[in-house]
Design an enzyme around this catalytic site. Structure first.
Site, PDB file in Angstrom:
ATOM      1  N   SER A  87       0.863  -1.173   0.000  1.00  0.00           N
ATOM      2  CA  SER A  87       0.000   0.000   0.000  1.00  0.00           C
ATOM      3  C   SER A  87       0.904   1.228   0.000  1.00  0.00           C
ATOM      4  O   SER A  87       2.113   1.106  -0.202  1.00  0.00           O
ATOM      5  CB  SER A  87      -0.967  -0.078   1.170  1.00  0.00           C
ATOM      6  OG  SER A  87      -0.430   0.573   2.258  1.00  0.00           O
ATOM      7  N   GLU A 119      -0.460  10.765 -10.681  1.00  0.00           N
ATOM      8  CA  GLU A 119      -1.633  10.047 -11.193  1.00  0.00           C
ATOM      9  C   GLU A 119      -2.798  10.303 -10.244  1.00  0.00           C
ATOM     10  O   GLU A 119      -2.586  10.560  -9.064  1.00  0.00           O
ATOM     11  CB  GLU A 119      -1.354   8.529 -11.226  1.00  0.00           C
ATOM     12  CG  GLU A 119      -0.244   8.153 -12.174  1.00  0.00           C
ATOM     13  CD  GLU A 119       0.215   6.703 -11.998  1.00  0.00           C
ATOM     14  OE1 GLU A 119      -0.542   5.891 -11.441  1.00  0.00           O
ATOM     15  OE2 GLU A 119       1.348   6.410 -12.419  1.00  0.00           O
ATOM     16  N   LYS A 121      -5.591   9.272  -7.737  1.00  0.00           N
ATOM     17  CA  LYS A 121      -5.750   8.112  -6.859  1.00  0.00           C
ATOM     18  C   LYS A 121      -7.199   7.646  -6.994  1.00  0.00           C
ATOM     19  O   LYS A 121      -8.121   8.251  -6.450  1.00  0.00           O
ATOM     20  CB  LYS A 121      -5.423   8.468  -5.404  1.00  0.00           C
ATOM     21  CG  LYS A 121      -5.402   7.262  -4.494  1.00  0.00           C
ATOM     22  CD  LYS A 121      -4.790   7.631  -3.168  1.00  0.00           C
ATOM     23  CE  LYS A 121      -4.722   6.482  -2.189  1.00  0.00           C
ATOM     24  NZ  LYS A 121      -5.728   5.471  -2.200  1.00  0.00           N
ATOM     25  N   CYS A 442     -37.328  -5.812  15.314  1.00  0.00           N
ATOM     26  CA  CYS A 442     -38.716  -6.230  15.404  1.00  0.00           C
ATOM     27  C   CYS A 442     -38.698  -7.717  15.068  1.00  0.00           C
ATOM     28  O   CYS A 442     -38.234  -8.099  14.005  1.00  0.00           O
ATOM     29  CB  CYS A 442     -39.552  -5.462  14.382  1.00  0.00           C
ATOM     30  SG  CYS A 442     -41.173  -6.186  14.164  1.00  0.00           S
TER      31      CYS A 442
HETATM   32  S1  IVH Z   1       0.301   2.611  -6.904  1.00  0.00           S
HETATM   33  C1  IVH Z   1       3.073   0.121  -4.182  1.00  0.00           C
HETATM   34  N1  IVH Z   1      -1.323   4.167  -8.308  1.00  0.00           N
HETATM   35  O1  IVH Z   1      -4.277   3.238  -3.670  1.00  0.00           O
HETATM   36  C2  IVH Z   1       2.217   0.881  -5.122  1.00  0.00           C
HETATM   37  N2  IVH Z   1      -2.184   3.022  -6.427  1.00  0.00           N
HETATM   38  O2  IVH Z   1      -3.314   3.714  -0.977  1.00  0.00           O
HETATM   39  C3  IVH Z   1       0.803   1.009  -4.746  1.00  0.00           C
HETATM   40  N3  IVH Z   1      -4.550   3.410  -6.001  1.00  0.00           N
HETATM   41  O3  IVH Z   1      -3.422  -0.106  -2.971  1.00  0.00           O
HETATM   42  C4  IVH Z   1      -0.124   1.277  -5.827  1.00  0.00           C
HETATM   43  N4  IVH Z   1      -4.904   4.758  -7.706  1.00  0.00           N
HETATM   44  O4  IVH Z   1      -5.369   0.332  -4.623  1.00  0.00           O
HETATM   45  C5  IVH Z   1      -1.188   3.342  -7.252  1.00  0.00           C
HETATM   46  N5  IVH Z   1      -2.679   5.551  -9.604  1.00  0.00           N
HETATM   47  C6  IVH Z   1      -2.529   4.720  -8.571  1.00  0.00           C
HETATM   48  C7  IVH Z   1      -3.610   4.412  -7.722  1.00  0.00           C
HETATM   49  C8  IVH Z   1      -3.387   3.556  -6.647  1.00  0.00           C
HETATM   50  C9  IVH Z   1      -5.442   4.156  -6.657  1.00  0.00           C
HETATM   51  C10 IVH Z   1      -4.841   2.613  -4.790  1.00  0.00           C
HETATM   52  C11 IVH Z   1      -4.290   1.205  -4.810  1.00  0.00           C
HETATM   53  C12 IVH Z   1      -3.375   1.137  -3.617  1.00  0.00           C
HETATM   54  C13 IVH Z   1      -3.893   2.233  -2.755  1.00  0.00           C
HETATM   55  C14 IVH Z   1      -2.825   2.729  -1.817  1.00  0.00           C
END
Ligand code: IVH
Length: 713
Positions: A87, A119, A121, A442
């Site tokens: 994460s 990018e 999120k 209920c």
């Molecule tokens: S990189 C070790 N890129 O955010 C690299 N994650 O808070 C981890 N996520 O588990 C992932 N958009 O589910 C990456 N452009 C993006 C993302 C992204 C959403 C999520 C992903 C990750 C979580 C971490």
């Protein structure tokens, strides 16, 4: 000799159609620039289907006709990731972001230039897709695995295949232009777009099920659904953001990876940018916050990644997250408003939920006038009173929640205490709080509120799938007029002055109800339906045909439809497979129920309790009389380990704990969590702890993985 005309072979025709379809899928789902109408697309797919039906040997799994295939029979198998899916550490403000950039600079040589890729999120869940060689130089999708605990995920390939932005096939040409081998791994985020999320929740609510809290939960639930055709209808999207091979990044830069993914036909978020300084990262963040509400999917921040893979390697990882990336999280969306009253809603299981009626307020672009208060304990925890000013949050959630009471000069305390009703707001029966539970219920099985929710649930798409028996039809069957139904639909109208009122749903019905239990659905006649408002011959016939068709729904759906507490889709499936018939399930003891994989003592007790209730048994018997499906294919069990109990401890060299458990159970053995004299074998792996010691002290036999496999033969 006359020259032969060269009719294209079926192989050629099929391959040409597939290529054409893939091209147009890419235009539609990835580039969002369709050139065909839906009808044109459907026509070509049907053409391909017809050809494939004529030549079944030519069907390949990467054909555009093969998105919805077989169901995962035994649930999802656990699979280890090629490289841990970690994460990210979070930053909540500019200062924290700059501190991260300094740590990055500190981990590299002073002269090095650092570039960052920013990018969005995406608020979904991460997935790993494995591609492998096809027969003609192309790469084909082999598997899709959820993140799971980061080390081991679940194989959800059958569901991933239904996501249209996931290519089932990457042509040799695409591989070549993007510099990819035939085997590689793509990681990215699966999201449920806002519109699809709202549609799904409308259907769930209409079916009497709880709305999913936010698109992320909905996406996570969907990807683990056991019915790929339901997943296909939900319209998940997959955004790719990493390209790996054998657990290592395939290219030298993150930006290059994104470009290669795009070239290979993957959906890559088009907002991603490369920048050269934290100032520019801050600009990107400001822009992202600006476009957030207009995006068709939820985002909850920005991910910033060091572009150079060589630098990433030198920066490395902390325990759970890479040092070369960070998630900048947007602040939660909150607003302050006044609590005007509380409504009490009765759900399908009789649970009474307090719902806050709020002075309408805009939170993150959406007007909010209701928020859940969950249960009586939550009201006490918040210390909230009617008339209080409260802070409401909507972290991407459809159901906003109250996070605290605001208390200052501008926001004086309210005066009226929230009194939880002692009796059901719909039927007047006394509410019960079971030991160890926070909710009040209920328990009157004939409560009209419960019946309404039960009927909706039973008829809903994921259960008996009786089209036409939606919310308003159910209300009419219960004797309500359409005017009553529509009045209840208008926002706020169910209770113009909520105050302490307990009347949460529509008024008393004006007509006699046509159904009094879910079994009555099967006794509905055409005359019954024609007596309802806005129901003509055609509608009546189609509803009756749907009701008839639902009798063919498999046993697991029937079990789900009974609305037994704690029995969801997976449990219903496990019960059907394990017992193979309604009769065997009804006769099963609590002990036998507990032996079923994934069924704990709580579920075992509620299932037993359900079948001990005479009214429930009578209901089941009536359903049997109507000819519903009461048998299922039983999961075959071996007998090799019958009568033996195993305890697993430590890490086994090749099997995960779940796999070992599955193998033992399939061979008829039992797996228990603790060692006692009754334990037949302890299966010990590396770093086995106290369980191994206990086994030794009790003289229980100990085997390793090889020993277990030998027992299994
Ligand atoms: S990189 C070790 N890129 O955010 C690299 N994650 O808070 C981890 N996520 O588990 C992932 N958009 O589910 C990456 N452009 C993006 C993302 C992204 C959403 C999520 C992903 C990750 C979580 C971490």
């Amino acid at each position: 000799m006359a020259a032969k005309t060269h009719e294209p072979t079926p192989e050629h025709k099929i391959e040409a159609l597939r290529e054409e379809l893939r091209h147009h899928e890419h235009l539609y789902y990835v580039l969002d620039a369709p050139e065909w109408t839906d009808a044109q697309y459907d026509q070509r797919v049907n053409q391909l289907r017809a050809l494939e039906a004529e030549h079944p040997k030519l069907v390949t799994p990467d054909s555009p006709t093969q998105r919805v295939g077989g169901k995962p029979k035994d649930g999802f198998v656990k699979v280890a990731h090629s490289r841990a899916m970690l994460s990210l550490d979070n930053a909540y403000n500019e200062e924290e972001l700059r501190a991260w950039a300094e740590r990055v600079a500190g981990g590299l040589a002073a002269s090095e230039v650092v570039r960052y890729v920013c990018e969005l999120k995406l608020d979904g869940l991460s997935l790993a897709l494995q591609y492998g060689p096809g027969s003609g130089g192309e790469a084909v999708l082999k598997s899709g695995i959820t993140r799971g605990d980061g080390t081991v995920g679940e194989d959800v390939t059958s569901n991933v295949r239904t996501i249209r932005s996931v290519p089932l096939h990457v042509s040799a040409k695409e591989l070549k232009t993007s510099g990819l081998p035939q085997d590689f791994e793509v990681r990215g985020e699966v999201v449920l777009p806002q519109k699809a999320f709202e549609k799904m929740n409308e259907e769930r609510v209409a079916a009497g099920m709880a709305a999913a809290a936010n698109p992320r939960n909905a996406a996570a639930g969907t990807i683990r659904t056991l019915e790929p055709n339901i997943v296909a209808q939900r319209r998940l999207e997959f955004f790719a953001y990493f390209l790996l091979r054998e657990g290592e990044f395939l290219l030298h830069e993150q930006s290059e990876g994104l470009a290669a993914l795009r070239g290979a036909g993957f959906l890559v978020n088009k907002e991603a940018r490369m920048v050269g300084s934290i100032d520019e990262v801050m600009e990107f963040i400001a822009r992202a916050e600006g476009i957030r509400d207009g995006l068709p999917y939820e985002i909850d921040g920005v991910v910033v990644k060091v572009d150079s893979v060589a630098q990433q390697r030198r920066l490395g990882f902390t325990g759970k997250a890479p040092r070369w990336a960070i998630a900048y999280k947007f602040p939660a969306r909150a607003a302050v408003t006044k609590l005007e009253g509380v409504l009490f809603q009765v759900g399908r299981t009789g649970k009474v939920t307090p719902v806050a009626a709020l002075a309408p307020v805009v939170v993150g672009g959406t007007t909010v006038s209701r928020a859940t208060l969950h249960n009586p304990d939550e009201i006490v925890r918040l210390g909230v009173r009617i008339g209080d000013w409260v802070s409401v949050e909507r972290g991407g959630d459809v159901i906003p929640k109250i996070t605290e009471v605001v208390e200052d000069k501008a926001h004086p305390r309210g005066t009226e205490e929230i009194v939880f009703p002692e009796v059901c707001p719909r039927c007047g029966e006394g509410l019960v709080r079971e030991p160890g539970e926070v909710d009040l219920r209920c328990v009157n099985v004939s409560c009209p509120a419960r019946l309404e929710e039960e009927l909706r649930h039973f008829a809903s798409r994921g259960v008996m799938n009786i089209e036409g028996l939606g919310e308003s039809m159910v209300a009419q069957l219960l004797g309500h007029s359409l005017a009553e139904v529509e009045a209840a639909d208008e926002p706020g109208s169910e209770n113009p002055d909520p105050g302490q009122s307990e009347e949460a749903v529509a008024d008393e019905p004006t007509r006699k109800a046509l159904v009094h239990s879910i079994a009555d659905i099967y006794g509905i006649t055409k005359e019954d339906l024609l007596s309802l408002e806005r129901v003509g011959e055609k509608t009546a016939d189609s509803i009756l045909a749907e009701i008839e068709r639902s009798k063919k729904q498999p046993l697991n759906r029937v079990l789900l439809g009974l609305g037994i507490r704690h029995v969801g889709e997976r449990t219903a499936q496990a019960l059907a497979e394990e017992f193979g018939s309604m009769d065997a399930l009804m006769a099963a003891s609590e002990e036998n129920l507990k032996l079923v994989n994934d069924i704990g003592p709580k579920v075992a007790a509620t299932v037993r309790e359900f079948f001990e209730n005479e009214r429930n048994v009578a209901l089941v018997e009536r359903l049997r009389g109507f000819g519903l499906t009461f048998t299922a294919e039983k999961k075959e069990r071996g007998t090799k380990l019958e009568g033996l109990t195993f305890v697993l401890t430590g890490t086994l060299p090749t099997l995960t704990r779940d796999e070992a458990k599955e193998l033992i159970e399939r061979a008829g053995g039992k797996v228990s969590g603790s060692v006692s004299k009754k334990t037949s074998y302890v299966v010990a792996g590396e770093e086995a702890g106290s369980k191994l010691e206990k086994a030794e002290s009790l003289g229980v036999k100990v085997v390793d993985e090889v020993g277990l496999l030998a027992l299994l033969g």
